[in-house]
Design a protein around this motif. Structure first.
Motif, PDB file in Angstrom:
ATOM      1  N   PRO A 148      85.039 -33.598  41.158  1.00  0.00           N
ATOM      2  CA  PRO A 148      86.171 -33.147  41.374  1.00  0.00           C
ATOM      3  C   PRO A 148      87.240 -34.567  41.665  1.00  0.00           C
ATOM      4  CG  PRO A 148      84.839 -31.578  42.449  1.00  0.00           C
ATOM      5  CD  PRO A 148      84.078 -32.793  42.013  1.00  0.00           C
ATOM      6  N   LEU A 149      86.943 -35.410  42.439  1.00  0.00           N
ATOM      7  CA  LEU A 149      87.837 -36.396  42.752  1.00  0.00           C
ATOM      8  C   LEU A 149      87.982 -37.570  42.129  1.00  0.00           C
ATOM      9  CD1 LEU A 149      87.998 -37.068  46.778  1.00  0.00           C
ATOM     10  CD2 LEU A 149      89.407 -35.848  45.154  1.00  0.00           C
ATOM     11  N   ASP A 150      87.219 -37.460  40.831  1.00  0.00           N
ATOM     12  CA  ASP A 150      87.335 -38.544  39.878  1.00  0.00           C
ATOM     13  C   ASP A 150      88.482 -38.571  39.016  1.00  0.00           C
ATOM     14  OD1 ASP A 150      86.613 -40.565  38.044  1.00  0.00           O
ATOM     15  OD2 ASP A 150      85.423 -38.894  36.690  1.00  0.00           O
ATOM     16  N   PRO A 151      89.195 -39.350  39.063  1.00  0.00           N
ATOM     17  CA  PRO A 151      90.540 -39.459  37.977  1.00  0.00           C
ATOM     18  C   PRO A 151      90.306 -39.221  36.686  1.00  0.00           C
ATOM     19  CG  PRO A 151      90.508 -41.260  39.532  1.00  0.00           C
ATOM     20  CD  PRO A 151      88.994 -41.018  39.590  1.00  0.00           C
ATOM     21  N   ALA A 152      89.306 -39.563  36.072  1.00  0.00           N
ATOM     22  CA  ALA A 152      88.910 -39.410  34.748  1.00  0.00           C
ATOM     23  C   ALA A 152      88.508 -37.825  34.582  1.00  0.00           C
ATOM     24  CB  ALA A 152      87.848 -40.145  34.185  1.00  0.00           C
ATOM     25  N   GLY A 153      87.942 -37.096  35.240  1.00  0.00           N
ATOM     26  CA  GLY A 153      87.655 -35.782  35.124  1.00  0.00           C
ATOM     27  C   GLY A 153      88.748 -34.908  35.560  1.00  0.00           C
ATOM     28  N   ARG A 154      89.917 -35.307  36.521  1.00  0.00           N
ATOM     29  CA  ARG A 154      90.924 -34.827  36.779  1.00  0.00           C
ATOM     30  C   ARG A 154      91.987 -34.687  35.476  1.00  0.00           C
ATOM     31  NH1 ARG A 154      93.196 -34.586  42.620  1.00  0.00           N
ATOM     32  NH2 ARG A 154      91.497 -33.392  43.427  1.00  0.00           N
ATOM     33  N   LEU A 155      91.939 -35.706  34.816  1.00  0.00           N
ATOM     34  CA  LEU A 155      92.847 -35.756  33.739  1.00  0.00           C
ATOM     35  C   LEU A 155      92.477 -34.879  32.702  1.00  0.00           C
ATOM     36  CD1 LEU A 155      95.080 -36.852  31.781  1.00  0.00           C
ATOM     37  CD2 LEU A 155      93.307 -38.786  31.264  1.00  0.00           C
ATOM     38  N   VAL A 156      91.103 -34.923  32.610  1.00  0.00           N
ATOM     39  CA  VAL A 156      90.724 -33.609  31.545  1.00  0.00           C
ATOM     40  C   VAL A 156      90.843 -32.130  31.752  1.00  0.00           C
ATOM     41  CG1 VAL A 156      88.595 -32.868  30.461  1.00  0.00           C
ATOM     42  CG2 VAL A 156      88.883 -35.411  30.658  1.00  0.00           C
ATOM     43  N   ARG A 157      90.812 -32.066  33.280  1.00  0.00           N
ATOM     44  CA  ARG A 157      90.990 -30.784  33.708  1.00  0.00           C
ATOM     45  C   ARG A 157      92.652 -30.641  33.429  1.00  0.00           C
ATOM     46  NH1 ARG A 157      89.005 -31.326  39.659  1.00  0.00           N
ATOM     47  NH2 ARG A 157      89.980 -28.915  39.957  1.00  0.00           N
ATOM     48  N   LEU A 158      93.551 -31.529  33.634  1.00  0.00           N
ATOM     49  CA  LEU A 158      95.029 -31.280  33.367  1.00  0.00           C
ATOM     50  C   LEU A 158      95.426 -30.757  31.991  1.00  0.00           C
ATOM     51  CD1 LEU A 158      96.569 -34.085  35.893  1.00  0.00           C
ATOM     52  CD2 LEU A 158      96.600 -31.480  36.136  1.00  0.00           C
ATOM     53  N   VAL A 159      94.444 -31.768  31.188  1.00  0.00           N
ATOM     54  CA  VAL A 159      94.910 -31.533  29.596  1.00  0.00           C
ATOM     55  C   VAL A 159      94.244 -29.993  29.145  1.00  0.00           C
ATOM     56  CG1 VAL A 159      94.212 -32.064  27.363  1.00  0.00           C
ATOM     57  CG2 VAL A 159      94.662 -33.849  29.143  1.00  0.00           C
TER      58      VAL A 159
END
Length: 224
Positions: free
Chosen positions: A8-19
């Motif tokens: 959850p706090l990984d910026p890379a994973g957060r970007l994918v979730r936003l997309v």
């Protein structure tokens, strides 16, 4: 149903979730922390790491690993709403700034975010104060640059929201969980971030809670 392996706090994973959110794509989340990767990820391909997006289709398994591969695949499969500007110059600028964010924030993530995780989440060693200091200094420089870009353009790459904005917001949201972003020093960026975090795609990120620590009081506040 798509499966997303991420932390959850990984910026890379957060970007994918936003997309995925911007595209209106539903998905199932599977935890894959950097220090405890999900075994499914390693089985996808040699050297595969999270974030990884997997979907089983009639033609077989479709998967992509890493922000660039995942985001570009999603854009190809579902072009609307577009996350790359239609104007060629702005599209090139969006790609340039996306790359800048990922490369420019690497030091901040490696030093500041990693040490915060060690301090508040894993608690398996004392944080390195020198790394925290260097990470905070690096973050201030990135904030100044991003503030200048949104002051000039409204969004990072031009008039419209793009992948560059989502990438920057993903990184800043992870740092903001621990209160490390000095928003009052970058007022234009603060206004921009307020707009981004008000988008429906951002709500799941604001609901994240990590075992062992809670976010700062303003983390999920849209009027902060």
């Amino acid at each position: 149903m798509k499966r997303l392996y991420h932390w959850p706090l990984d910026p890379a994973g957060r970007l994918v979730r936003l997309v995925l959110g911007e595209k209106g794509e539903a998905f199932e989340s599977y935890a894959s922390a950097p220090w405890a990767p999900h075994p499914d990820v390693a089985a996808l391909a040699h050297g595969a790491v999270a974030p990884a997006l997997v979907e089983t289709t009639p033609a077989g398994k479709l998967f992509a690993c890493g922000t660039r591969a995942i985001c570009e695949q999603l854009e190809e499969l579902q072009p609307a709403p577009a996350l790359w500007p239609t104007d060629r110059n702005e599209r090139a600028e969006a790609r340039r700034l996306w790359a800048w964010v990922e490369a420019g924030c690497e030091e901040v993530t490696d030093k500041l975010l990693t040490e915060r995780v060690m301090q508040w989440v894993r608690r398996d060693r004392q944080p390195d104060s020198e790394k925290l200091r260097r990470g905070a200094h690096a973050l201030r420089g990135r904030l100044t640059f991003l503030n200048g870009m949104v002051e000039l353009n409204g969004n990072l790459a031009g008039r419209t929201l793009s992948i560059a904005d989502l990438s920057a917001a993903a990184h800043l949201s992870a740092y903001d969980y621990f209160g490390d972003v000095e928003w009052d020093a970058v007022p234009d960026l603060k206004t921009w971030y307020g707009r981004i975090k008000s988008r429906p795609s951002f709500r799941p990120l604001l609901g994240d809670r990590i075992d062992g620590t809670r976010p700062v009081a303003h983390y999920a506040n849209l009027d902060f």
